[in-house]
Design an enzyme around this catalytic site. Structure first.
Site, PDB file in Angstrom:
ATOM      1  N   ASP A 142       0.860  -1.183   0.000  1.00  0.00           N
ATOM      2  CA  ASP A 142       0.000   0.000   0.000  1.00  0.00           C
ATOM      3  C   ASP A 142       0.900   1.239   0.000  1.00  0.00           C
ATOM      4  O   ASP A 142       1.778   1.347  -0.847  1.00  0.00           O
ATOM      5  CB  ASP A 142      -0.967  -0.048   1.191  1.00  0.00           C
ATOM      6  CG  ASP A 142      -1.931   1.123   1.244  1.00  0.00           C
ATOM      7  OD1 ASP A 142      -2.883   1.150   0.445  1.00  0.00           O
ATOM      8  OD2 ASP A 142      -1.716   2.031   2.066  1.00  0.00           O
ATOM      9  N   HIS A 201      -6.980  -6.250  -1.039  1.00  0.00           N
ATOM     10  CA  HIS A 201      -5.935  -5.236  -0.876  1.00  0.00           C
ATOM     11  C   HIS A 201      -4.855  -5.608   0.139  1.00  0.00           C
ATOM     12  O   HIS A 201      -3.718  -5.177   0.022  1.00  0.00           O
ATOM     13  CB  HIS A 201      -6.586  -3.917  -0.460  1.00  0.00           C
ATOM     14  CG  HIS A 201      -5.617  -2.793  -0.309  1.00  0.00           C
ATOM     15  ND1 HIS A 201      -4.837  -2.343  -1.344  1.00  0.00           N
ATOM     16  CD2 HIS A 201      -5.273  -2.031   0.771  1.00  0.00           C
ATOM     17  CE1 HIS A 201      -4.061  -1.343  -0.921  1.00  0.00           C
ATOM     18  NE2 HIS A 201      -4.301  -1.146   0.358  1.00  0.00           N
TER      19      HIS A 201
END
Length: 317
Positions: free
Chosen positions: A94, A294
């Site tokens: 991320d 994610h």
């Protein structure tokens, strides 16, 4: 606690051998790498994961400008040297991925190899990213929602544990709408981003209530430091102008889930497809994890550990 770049960073550490620095993203902490410490250490590496500035037990400077990409890269370089090393492998997920990629871009002499999870390597766009998203989505893209001082800070801090629960679940591969770009939009700016986000009765198998407790505790001081990273996106674009057209030359690896909303952002699928031609030292085709959302290294630890260990071992040996 390590003194680095004018601040103190809290780190977790395990193992001996070549240094591997693991950089977390938003809204996370060093704990997001809990499944990587043992396997990487057993494979012969010294594993260090900091709480990055603004997070967890690390310092949280009050000035928004103290969270530029130069500060974040400076923290990584400073950490490597403070640990007594001249070089390291750098792995990011991320927001940690752009920090890892930029560390390799700006200081290739310090980076033996770089891996990014979820977020692909940086290629500087034609105009500032916050401006681009504001024009495209009328201010409803979550970066622009985060941009306003105090707004997202207050929403997430009102009930920290529930906010984190919703954020983690809704962006995971377990959520019904996972991987859809619409997830990145705040439909009603007045109600906030999480008003209609799903709040599961039972957490996915990869996330325990104890994990959520640990993460919630790390955000007790608030979310402002973490959100300040987003508030520097346009400034980062300005600061990195000298590297327009430059590419990451360090040996590189990119891994993402096929139900992750980030690789579905506008323009990103095309970038991922072109990566092998754009990255001179990409060691293999981008690695796609089926069914993964994610939170790559948390949702698919065994697969991530294997590909990381293969990549790192190949470069070490």
């Amino acid at each position: 606690m390590i003194d680095v770049n004018g601040i103190q960073l809290h780190i977790a550490e395990q193992g001996e051998g070549p240094l591997v620095v693991l950089l977390h993203g938003f809204p996370e902490s060093w704990h997001s790498w809990r499944h990587q410490f043992g396997p990487l250490a057993e494979a012969g590496f010294r594993v260090v994961a900091p709480d990055q500035r603004g997070y967890g037990g690390s310092d949280r400077p009050g000035d928004v400008s103290a969270y530029s990409i130069f500060h974040l890269v400076g923290d990584v370089v400073g950490l490597i040297h403070a640990l007594g090393e001249e070089q390291a492998f750098v792995v990011g997920h991320d927001w940690g991925a752009p920090v890892a990629w930029h560390t390799a871009l700006l200081r290739p002499d310090v980076v033996r190899g770089v891996a990014g999870l979820s977020v692909p390597p940086p290629f500087r766009g034609a105009q500032p990213p916050l401006k681009t998203m504001r024009e495209r989505f009328g201010g409803h893209f979550y970066w622009n929602y985060f941009e306003e001082p105090g707004v997202a800070d207050a929403e997430f801090a009102a009930d920290t544990r529930t906010a984190l629960r919703k954020l983690l679940y809704s962006a995971s591969g377990d959520a019904p709408d996972a991987g859809r770009p619409e997830q990145a939009l705040v439909e009603d700016l007045g109600r906030g981003w999480l008003a209609d986000a799903p709040n599961p009765e039972v957490l996915p198998d990869w996330l325990t209530e104890a994990d959520l407790d640990t993460l919630t505790e790390s955000f007790e001081p608030g979310f402002t430091g973490a959100l300040n990273w987003y508030r520097n996106l346009d400034r980062n674009w300005e600061l990195t102008a000298p590297w327009q057209g430059a590419v990451v030359s360090s040996p590189a690896l990119y891994v993402y889930g096929d139900r992750d909303l980030v690789p579905a952002f506008p323009g990103t699928p095309e970038l991922i497809e072109a990566l092998p031609g754009l990255m001179p030292n990409l060691r293999r085709e981008p690695v796609v994890l089926p069914g993964c959302g994610h939170w790559t290294q948390q949702e698919r630890p065994a697969e991530v550990n294997k590909v990381l260990i293969d990549f790192l071992t190949e470069l070490r040996d």
